[in-house]
Every structure is written in C-alpha cells, then in structure tokens.
Design an enzyme around this catalytic site. Structure first.
Site, PDB file in Angstrom:
ATOM      1  N   LYS A 110       0.853  -1.187   0.000  1.00 52.12           N
ATOM      2  CA  LYS A 110       0.000   0.000   0.000  1.00 52.12           C
ATOM      3  C   LYS A 110       0.887   1.235   0.000  1.00 52.12           C
ATOM      4  O   LYS A 110       1.686   1.431   0.908  1.00 52.12           O
ATOM      5  CB  LYS A 110      -0.904  -0.018   1.231  1.00 52.12           C
ATOM      6  CG  LYS A 110      -1.775   1.228   1.320  1.00 52.12           C
ATOM      7  CD  LYS A 110      -2.816   1.118   2.410  1.00 52.12           C
ATOM      8  CE  LYS A 110      -3.592   2.427   2.510  1.00 52.12           C
ATOM      9  NZ  LYS A 110      -4.607   2.383   3.553  1.00 52.12           N
ATOM     10  N   LYS A 143      -2.101  -1.692  -3.962  1.00 52.36           N
ATOM     11  CA  LYS A 143      -2.947  -0.504  -3.930  1.00 52.36           C
ATOM     12  C   LYS A 143      -2.128   0.765  -3.989  1.00 52.36           C
ATOM     13  O   LYS A 143      -1.164   0.862  -3.237  1.00 52.36           O
ATOM     14  CB  LYS A 143      -3.739  -0.553  -2.615  1.00 52.36           C
ATOM     15  CG  LYS A 143      -4.574   0.649  -2.337  1.00 52.36           C
ATOM     16  CD  LYS A 143      -5.202   0.539  -0.981  1.00 52.36           C
ATOM     17  CE  LYS A 143      -5.951   1.835  -0.725  1.00 52.36           C
ATOM     18  NZ  LYS A 143      -6.309   2.014   0.634  1.00 52.36           N
TER      19      LYS A 143
HETATM   20  C1  PBG Z   1      -7.560   3.428   5.442  1.00 56.25           C
HETATM   21  C2  PBG Z   1      -7.785   3.259   4.003  1.00 56.25           C
HETATM   22  C3  PBG Z   1      -7.558   4.182   2.959  1.00 56.25           C
HETATM   23  C4  PBG Z   1      -8.038   3.576   1.795  1.00 56.25           C
HETATM   24  C5  PBG Z   1      -8.483   2.309   2.144  1.00 56.25           C
HETATM   25  N1  PBG Z   1      -8.300   2.121   3.506  1.00 56.25           N
HETATM   26  C6  PBG Z   1      -7.088   5.576   2.977  1.00 56.25           C
HETATM   27  C7  PBG Z   1      -5.730   5.917   3.369  1.00 56.25           C
HETATM   28  O1  PBG Z   1      -4.854   5.070   3.542  1.00 56.25           O
HETATM   29  O2  PBG Z   1      -5.533   7.113   3.557  1.00 56.25           O
HETATM   30  C8  PBG Z   1      -8.044   4.220   0.437  1.00 56.25           C
HETATM   31  C9  PBG Z   1      -9.077   3.723  -0.490  1.00 56.25           C
HETATM   32  C10 PBG Z   1      -9.345   4.575  -1.671  1.00 56.25           C
HETATM   33  O3  PBG Z   1      -8.708   5.610  -1.945  1.00 56.25           O
HETATM   34  O4  PBG Z   1     -10.249   4.192  -2.406  1.00 56.25           O
HETATM   35  N2  PBG Z   1      -6.267   3.341   5.860  1.00 56.25           N
END
Ligand code: PBG
Length: 328
Positions: A193, A246
């Site tokens: 991520k 992601k």
């Molecule tokens: C929470 C989380 C996030 C997303 C999924 N879980 C946001 C972040 O890390 O700031 C992003 C999902 C998206 O942009 O569709 N940690």
C-alpha cells in the site's frame, strides 16, 4: 510475416482467443456506513458513491445482491473520534453493527462481509496508528488493530482486511483471531500500500485525512517496487491469505510482480482517485465511461490480479452481463 490479424477477424474469433476476462464473482465493492438515520449522503468527489446510515444500507445491499457481486468491503464513519480510535474496536461500533445487520438478514446470507481494519477513520488525528509526540507508534498500535479485527469477526465478518501498514500487524491479527476462535477467518492484507495521492476522494468519503503531516512514515514510497515484494512476503509469512496491491492503475508492475512471485490470490484495489478521474472525464463527455472502465478492469486482470476492489463494481457487473462483456 507473422499474420497476427488472422485471429482478430471477427468478434467470435477474438472472443475465443481472449486471454483475460472480468468476472463479477471476482469483484469487491467498497461500502461506507455512517451513524445517523435516513442518510444516503453522496460523496462529492466520487459520483455515484454514498455514505449510508444503517437503516438505508439495505437499499445498497439489494443492488449488490441483484448485481451478483459476492463481497462488500466495509468502511465506517463513526459518531465520535478519539486519540485511540476506540470506534474501531468497540462492540457496537458502526461497522460492527453493519456486519450484524448483514449477517442477520437471510437476503444477504451469501454476501461476503469484509471489514477494513484501520484506525484512521476513528482517530481524532486521522492517522492509522497511535500518535505520540507527532510520531505514529508501531508496536503500541498492534494490539488495537488486533482488537478491532477480533471485534469484526465477533460481529460476523467473513474476512478482515488490515490497511494500516504498521509492521507486524498481520501476525498479531492472526494470533488474536486464532486465540479467540476465529482461525477460520481469512486475512486479506493491504500489503503493498503506497503513500498515494490517489486516496484523496476516499478521505472525503471516510473523513479520514491525517490532521498533521502525511502517511509517508508507514505507507510505502511511491517510487519503490522491490520493497513491495518485501512487504508482501512479510505479510504472507505472518499469515496473510490474500494480498492487496494498492492503488492499481499506476502500480500494475506491482500486481504483475506479486502474481509472478507468490502463489496466493492477488487483489488489486482500484482506488477512489482512479474512480474520480474516470467519473469526471466521463461527466464532461471526454471519454466513454463503460469502455474505459472495462479496459481498466481487464488490464488489472492481465497484470495478474485475481480479485478487483472497485467503486465501479455495480456498473461493471451490469456491463459484464451484456453481450460482448461491455464491449470487451
Ligand atoms: C484506510 C484506508 C484508505 C483507503 C483504504 N483504507 C485511505 C488511506 O490510507 O488514507 C483508500 C481507499 C481509496 O482511496 O479508495 N487506511
């Protein structure tokens, strides 16, 4: 001369040699649940996406069931936030209640309820872990994430998906699930991520923007590919069953590497910013939304994704059902 055009001669021949398909049974649809009543609050930066209060949630669930989408990924917008993100792990938290609602209704029996596990929607500072003196603490955060995962499982979640990016969280969550009688609950880990600007619209939707600084001390540097393999390997060694890459579109190399290196299902998260860009251009009439969405989704499959988490899921499910797979 290689006559590659021989196999492109007609839709039927192209269909027969088509290497990848987008399938409804591999789509995961993110859903935002909020406190309050009679709320279906549209998210400005994500046209078509709403936050639902629990009494209105069934409307959205009906659409999901009708589309035959197998799974929802739940995000909560709690009533209050505090420094320790208590809303993430209290028994009657918003996501816990949403899961109980889904699991207590025979209409949604087959629906896979996946709970996102993170603190950022629940902390007053908006970070994904505990904060002390401006630093996001790692080890101190782990028990809270584990508690959240157990409480979702206790509410009936079919799967948990840690998205916090603390080191060691998958192991701690696995241990806590096992100790509490949930050894059968899989972990879908957000393993690679990245600290991405593509999450902007999500933070509007989930009210989870960090109050200070950014997430670069825990989410990955967007320039790093080799390191993503280390993240994914670490999560697998700690017990992850599915790994997520992601965002998706600017990170197809990560999906590809993951699918070549690890024999577990890979999920691609087609995130909020990717969705917003497509929607905005489509609203202006600059692109053909259906064709663009289907091209993106099949591109993710080609890269090596098994499942796709996408806000386009409801639309895509309809298009897949059309003859010719939405023009693909
Ligand atoms: C929470 C989380 C996030 C997303 C999924 N879980 C946001 C972040 O890390 O700031 C992003 C999902 C998206 O942009 O569709 N940690």
């Amino acid at each position: 001369m290689e006559r590659l055009r021989r196999l492109r001669v007609s839709p039927a021949v192209r269909g027969m040699v088509k290497e990848n398909h987008v399938r409804v049974d591999e789509l995961i649809y993110p859903v935002f649940v909020t406190e309050g009543q009679d709320i279906c609050h549209p998210v400005d930066s994500m046209p078509g996406i709403c936050q639902y209060s629990l009494d209105r949630l069934p409307e959205e669930l009906e659409r999901v069931m009708a589309a035959r989408i197998p799974a929802v990924l739940l995000f909560g917008i709690p009533e209050y936030k505090d420094e320790r993100g208590s809303g993430a792990y209290e028994k009657d938290g918003i996501v816990q209640r949403a899961i109980r609602l889904i699991k207590s209704d025979a209409r949604y029996k087959s629906l896979i309820a996946i709970a996102d596990v993170c603190l950022c929607e629940y902390t007053s500072h908006g970070h994904c872990g505990l904060v002390k003196d401006g630093v996001v603490l790692n080890d101190e955060t782990l028990p809270l994430l584990a508690r959240a995962a157990v409480s979702y499982a206790d509410a009936g979640a079919d799967m948990v998906a840690p998205s916090d990016m603390m080191d060691g969280r998958v192991g701690k969550i696995r241990e806590a699930l096992d100790e509490n009688g949930f050894s059968h609950i899989p972990i879908m880990a957000y393993s690679a991520k990245f600290a991405s600007a593509f999450y902007g619209p999500f933070r509007d939707a989930a009210h989870s923007a960090p109050g200070f600084g950014d997430r670069k001390t825990y989410q990955m540097d967007v320039a790093n590919g080799r390191e993503a393999l280390r993240e994914m390997k670490a999560d697998l060694l700690e017990g992850a069953d599915i790994i997520i890459a992601k965002p998706a579109m600017a990170y197809m190399d990560i999906i590809r590497e993951a699918s070549y290196n690890f024999n577990v299902p890979i999920a691609a998260y087609n995130v909020s910013g990717e969705y917003a860009m497509v929607k905005a251009a489509a609203q202006k009439g600059w692109i053909d939304e259906k064709k663009i969405v289907m091209e993106i989704l099949v591109g993710l499959k080609r890269a090596g994704a098994k499942m796709i988490i996408t806000y386009h899921a409801l639309d895509a499910a309809g298009w897949i059902g059309e003859e010719g797979h939405g023009g693909l």
